[in-house]
Design a protein around this motif. Structure first.
Motif, PDB file in Angstrom:
ATOM      1  N   PHE A  62     -21.231  66.404  25.457  1.00 27.50           N
ATOM      2  CA  PHE A  62     -21.850  65.236  26.092  1.00 27.50           C
ATOM      3  C   PHE A  62     -21.134  64.908  27.402  1.00 27.50           C
ATOM      4  CE2 PHE A  62     -22.124  60.748  27.066  1.00 27.50           C
ATOM      5  CZ  PHE A  62     -23.489  60.537  27.038  1.00 27.50           C
ATOM      6  N   THR A  63     -19.816  64.916  27.367  1.00 31.39           N
ATOM      7  CA  THR A  63     -19.029  64.595  28.559  1.00 31.39           C
ATOM      8  C   THR A  63     -19.332  65.575  29.678  1.00 31.39           C
ATOM      9  OG1 THR A  63     -17.275  63.607  27.232  1.00 31.39           O
ATOM     10  CG2 THR A  63     -16.677  64.319  29.458  1.00 31.39           C
ATOM     11  N   GLY A  65     -22.004  67.181  30.339  1.00 32.48           N
ATOM     12  CA  GLY A  65     -23.327  67.019  30.910  1.00 32.48           C
ATOM     13  C   GLY A  65     -23.665  65.631  31.392  1.00 32.48           C
ATOM     14  N   SER A  66     -22.900  64.625  31.006  1.00 27.62           N
ATOM     15  CA  SER A  66     -23.321  63.248  31.291  1.00 27.62           C
ATOM     16  C   SER A  66     -22.292  62.390  32.015  1.00 27.62           C
ATOM     17  CB  SER A  66     -23.683  62.543  29.982  1.00 27.62           C
ATOM     18  OG  SER A  66     -24.684  63.259  29.303  1.00 27.62           O
ATOM     19  N   VAL A  67     -21.086  62.875  32.143  1.00 26.42           N
ATOM     20  CA  VAL A  67     -20.021  62.082  32.757  1.00 26.42           C
ATOM     21  C   VAL A  67     -19.700  62.669  34.121  1.00 26.42           C
ATOM     22  CG1 VAL A  67     -17.566  61.479  32.526  1.00 26.42           C
ATOM     23  CG2 VAL A  67     -19.079  61.356  30.537  1.00 26.42           C
ATOM     24  N   HIS A 126     -16.266  56.464  29.826  1.00 32.67           N
ATOM     25  CA  HIS A 126     -17.435  57.024  30.509  1.00 32.67           C
ATOM     26  C   HIS A 126     -18.591  57.269  29.541  1.00 32.67           C
ATOM     27  CE1 HIS A 126     -15.477  57.346  34.354  1.00 32.67           C
ATOM     28  NE2 HIS A 126     -14.438  57.891  33.764  1.00 32.67           N
ATOM     29  N   ILE A 127     -18.258  57.674  28.330  1.00 31.27           N
ATOM     30  CA  ILE A 127     -19.307  57.869  27.318  1.00 31.27           C
ATOM     31  C   ILE A 127     -20.017  56.541  27.064  1.00 31.27           C
ATOM     32  CG2 ILE A 127     -19.742  58.347  24.875  1.00 31.27           C
ATOM     33  CD1 ILE A 127     -17.508  60.494  25.094  1.00 31.27           C
ATOM     34  N   ASN A 130     -22.347  55.790  29.853  1.00 30.43           N
ATOM     35  CA  ASN A 130     -23.443  56.733  30.085  1.00 30.43           C
ATOM     36  C   ASN A 130     -24.334  56.976  28.869  1.00 30.43           C
ATOM     37  OD1 ASN A 130     -23.094  57.859  32.933  1.00 30.43           O
ATOM     38  ND2 ASN A 130     -21.017  57.922  32.111  1.00 30.43           N
ATOM     39  N   ALA A 131     -24.066  56.286  27.772  1.00 27.41           N
ATOM     40  CA  ALA A 131     -24.875  56.474  26.562  1.00 27.41           C
ATOM     41  C   ALA A 131     -25.352  55.111  26.067  1.00 27.41           C
ATOM     42  CB  ALA A 131     -24.059  57.173  25.483  1.00 27.41           C
ATOM     43  N   ARG A 135     -27.891  56.588  21.429  1.00 31.70           N
ATOM     44  CA  ARG A 135     -27.157  57.833  21.655  1.00 31.70           C
ATOM     45  C   ARG A 135     -25.761  57.762  21.041  1.00 31.70           C
ATOM     46  NH1 ARG A 135     -27.895  62.613  24.735  1.00 31.70           N
ATOM     47  NH2 ARG A 135     -26.187  63.909  24.015  1.00 31.70           N
TER      48      ARG A 135
END
Length: 189
Positions: A62-63, A65-67, A126-127, A130-131, A135
């Motif tokens: 996840f990190t 791709g999303s952070v 950050h998670i 961003n979630a 999620r």
């Protein structure tokens, strides 16, 4: 090693609770001796191994791709995890009453606590940003599933989701069999 605490429906809260559990187990290993230390150390090894594997399978992808700058953040965490797994692997084969054990354990504790602080600062914050709530809950469910089938001993060199998925099931069967034999022989408290 997920429990059923109220925060377990949020992956960040679940991981933060586990970081507290890890700190408490380090305290228990350090303050006990003999069979109590052996049993506490076995619980610590299991929690660290399962926790890191689940993070590698669920959190780090996840990190990445999303952070923002996620690849760099994850690579730094994987380097820390690999180093900690190497120390933990040495300790796992050592008698906790050996005079060399406690200094190695303290070195591991410093590494693990620095790693946890880095995760909390560079990844977990950050998670959370961003979630959304759904999620975070889905990731918590995935983390618990990964923990249920994760190896229970350190395996340096498997610090990626792909390697964990390829090698993890075999390692988990071997580890969990070894754990059951130890318990049946009374070598685990």
């Amino acid at each position: 090693m997920a429990g059923t605490a109220a925060g377990d429906a949020d992956v960040v809260a679940l991981l933060m609770r586990q970081h507290g559990d890890i700190r408490n187990l380090f305290d228990e290993v350090e303050r006990t001796t003999g069979d109590e230390r052996r049993a506490a150390f076995r619980r610590l090894v299991r929690l660290l191994a399962v926790h890191e594997t689940a993070e590698e399978e669920v959190v780090h992808p996840f990190t990445r791709g999303s952070v923002p700058d996620g690849e760099r953040v994850v690579e730094a965490r994987l380097t820390e995890e690999r180093e900690a797994k190497e120390i933990l692997s040495r300790l796992d084969g050592m008698d906790p009453d050996d005079p060399k054990f406690l200094p190695e354990l303290l070195a591991l504790r410093l590494d693990v606590m620095a790693h946890a602080r880095a995760e909390e600062r560079y990844e977990f914050n950050h998670i959370r940003r961003n979630a959304d709530e759904a999620r975070l809950a889905a990731m918590a469910t995935a983390l618990k599933a990964a923990e249920a089938t994760a190896p229970t001993h350190p395996h340096p060199g498997t610090e990626s989701a792909a390697r964990n998925l390829a090698l993890g099931p075999v390692a988990a069967v071997v580890d969990r069999t070894r754990d059951a034999v130890r318990k049946a022989m009374g070598k685990d408290g």
